[in-house]
Design a protein around this motif. Sequence first.
Motif, PDB file in Angstrom:
ATOM      1  N   UNK A 157       0.846  -1.196   0.000  1.00  0.00           N
ATOM      2  CA  UNK A 157       0.000   0.000   0.000  1.00  0.00           C
ATOM      3  C   UNK A 157       0.881   1.244   0.000  1.00  0.00           C
ATOM      4  N   UNK A 158       0.564   2.163  -0.887  1.00  0.00           N
ATOM      5  CA  UNK A 158       1.268   3.443  -0.887  1.00  0.00           C
ATOM      6  C   UNK A 158       0.557   4.403   0.063  1.00  0.00           C
ATOM      7  N   UNK A 159       1.305   4.955   0.999  1.00  0.00           N
ATOM      8  CA  UNK A 159       0.702   5.886   1.952  1.00  0.00           C
ATOM      9  C   UNK A 159       0.145   7.110   1.237  1.00  0.00           C
ATOM     10  N   UNK A 160       0.846   7.571   0.188  1.00  0.00           N
ATOM     11  CA  UNK A 160       0.368   8.749  -0.530  1.00  0.00           C
ATOM     12  C   UNK A 160      -0.931   8.468  -1.286  1.00  0.00           C
ATOM     13  N   UNK A 161      -1.162   7.223  -1.646  1.00  0.00           N
ATOM     14  CA  UNK A 161      -2.392   6.848  -2.338  1.00  0.00           C
ATOM     15  C   UNK A 161      -3.553   6.625  -1.363  1.00  0.00           C
ATOM     16  N   UNK A 162      -3.235   6.527  -0.087  1.00  0.00           N
ATOM     17  CA  UNK A 162      -4.246   6.230   0.927  1.00  0.00           C
ATOM     18  C   UNK A 162      -4.624   7.448   1.747  1.00  0.00           C
ATOM     19  N   UNK A 163      -3.637   8.246   2.138  1.00  0.00           N
ATOM     20  CA  UNK A 163      -3.885   9.349   3.064  1.00  0.00           C
ATOM     21  C   UNK A 163      -4.076  10.702   2.376  1.00  0.00           C
ATOM     22  N   UNK A 164      -3.667  10.827   1.133  1.00  0.00           N
ATOM     23  CA  UNK A 164      -3.798  12.106   0.437  1.00  0.00           C
ATOM     24  C   UNK A 164      -5.053  12.121  -0.437  1.00  0.00           C
ATOM     25  N   UNK A 165      -5.733  13.276  -0.531  1.00  0.00           N
ATOM     26  CA  UNK A 165      -7.030  13.347  -1.208  1.00  0.00           C
ATOM     27  C   UNK A 165      -7.042  12.891  -2.663  1.00  0.00           C
ATOM     28  N   UNK A 166      -5.915  13.010  -3.363  1.00  0.00           N
ATOM     29  CA  UNK A 166      -5.914  12.607  -4.768  1.00  0.00           C
ATOM     30  C   UNK A 166      -5.557  11.137  -4.965  1.00  0.00           C
ATOM     31  N   UNK A 167      -5.415  10.394  -3.869  1.00  0.00           N
ATOM     32  CA  UNK A 167      -5.072   8.982  -3.967  1.00  0.00           C
ATOM     33  C   UNK A 167      -6.270   8.117  -4.316  1.00  0.00           C
TER      34      UNK A 167
END
Length: 296
Positions: A157-167
């Motif tokens: 899991x990419x944290x940027x794909x999970x926690x950021x709105x554009x993920x």
Amino acid sequence: MPSLLRRCVSRIASMLLLCMMISGSPAPGRTILFVGNSFTFGANSPVMRYHPERVADLNREGIGGVPALFKTFVDEAGLDWTVSLETSPGKDLAWHLVSKRGLIDRPWDVVILQGYSTLDAERPGDPTRHIAAALTLAALFHARNPQVQVDLMATWSRADQTYLPDGHWYHQLIAQMADDLLAVSRQALTTGSGLHAVVPVGTAWNRAMRDGLADPDPYDGLAFGQVSLWTWDQYHASAEGYYLDALVVFGTVTGLDPRNLPEKERAADDLGLNPKVAAQLRSVAAAELAAQRNAT
């Protein structure tokens, strides 16, 4: 000692020595090819340039990466493997098939396929292109060696794909992306696909977080006593993350328990990992491999 007895003793000794030499002979060497992108070559971590002399980088870019960690592990286990890699940043399996076929289309004993982190760069989460390329590559390698073992990696899991709105996985649990990637890889493993096994790297990361070893949210600060499996971009892996990745590959390919690697494991020591953390990561890898075997 009578001459007959001496001859008998000498013959028995020779037979024992021959038996020892036969039993101690190393298994025939095997070849493995890693095909992937920055997740395989260890971007944004010291793993990227880790002992490139131990592996053959088909692109001649001086990459060590996860393949060099794997090579270190098999050497420690007393196994004879020739390790090669063909990697390019930000590329999916379809790109390797089209652009690098001339380099990779040859006989191998084992091939590890690692695709794009979101499956499709233009349509995140869509498995169509990923699965099609994996199946075509598997057929390509089987044409060269019908006995080849082609394994498909399911990444983290990419944290940027999970926690950021554009993920694409925004507002979902951190484990969900890795679970989805595993499900897609299992979907590809149909009878006659030419694919042998899934390498469950992402769910091993999930287990490390669930067990309290790894911090699940890098955006709220690192919890005391935990490690981050991501590097500074919250996308690629840290040294610990790539180490866990390589352990899961090692266990999948060889069938050996990562916990049986030396207590002072060489790659962990080279990378400056906390020995206790390295041992815990080996246990996590072993537990996830066992869990996936029981699930299939």
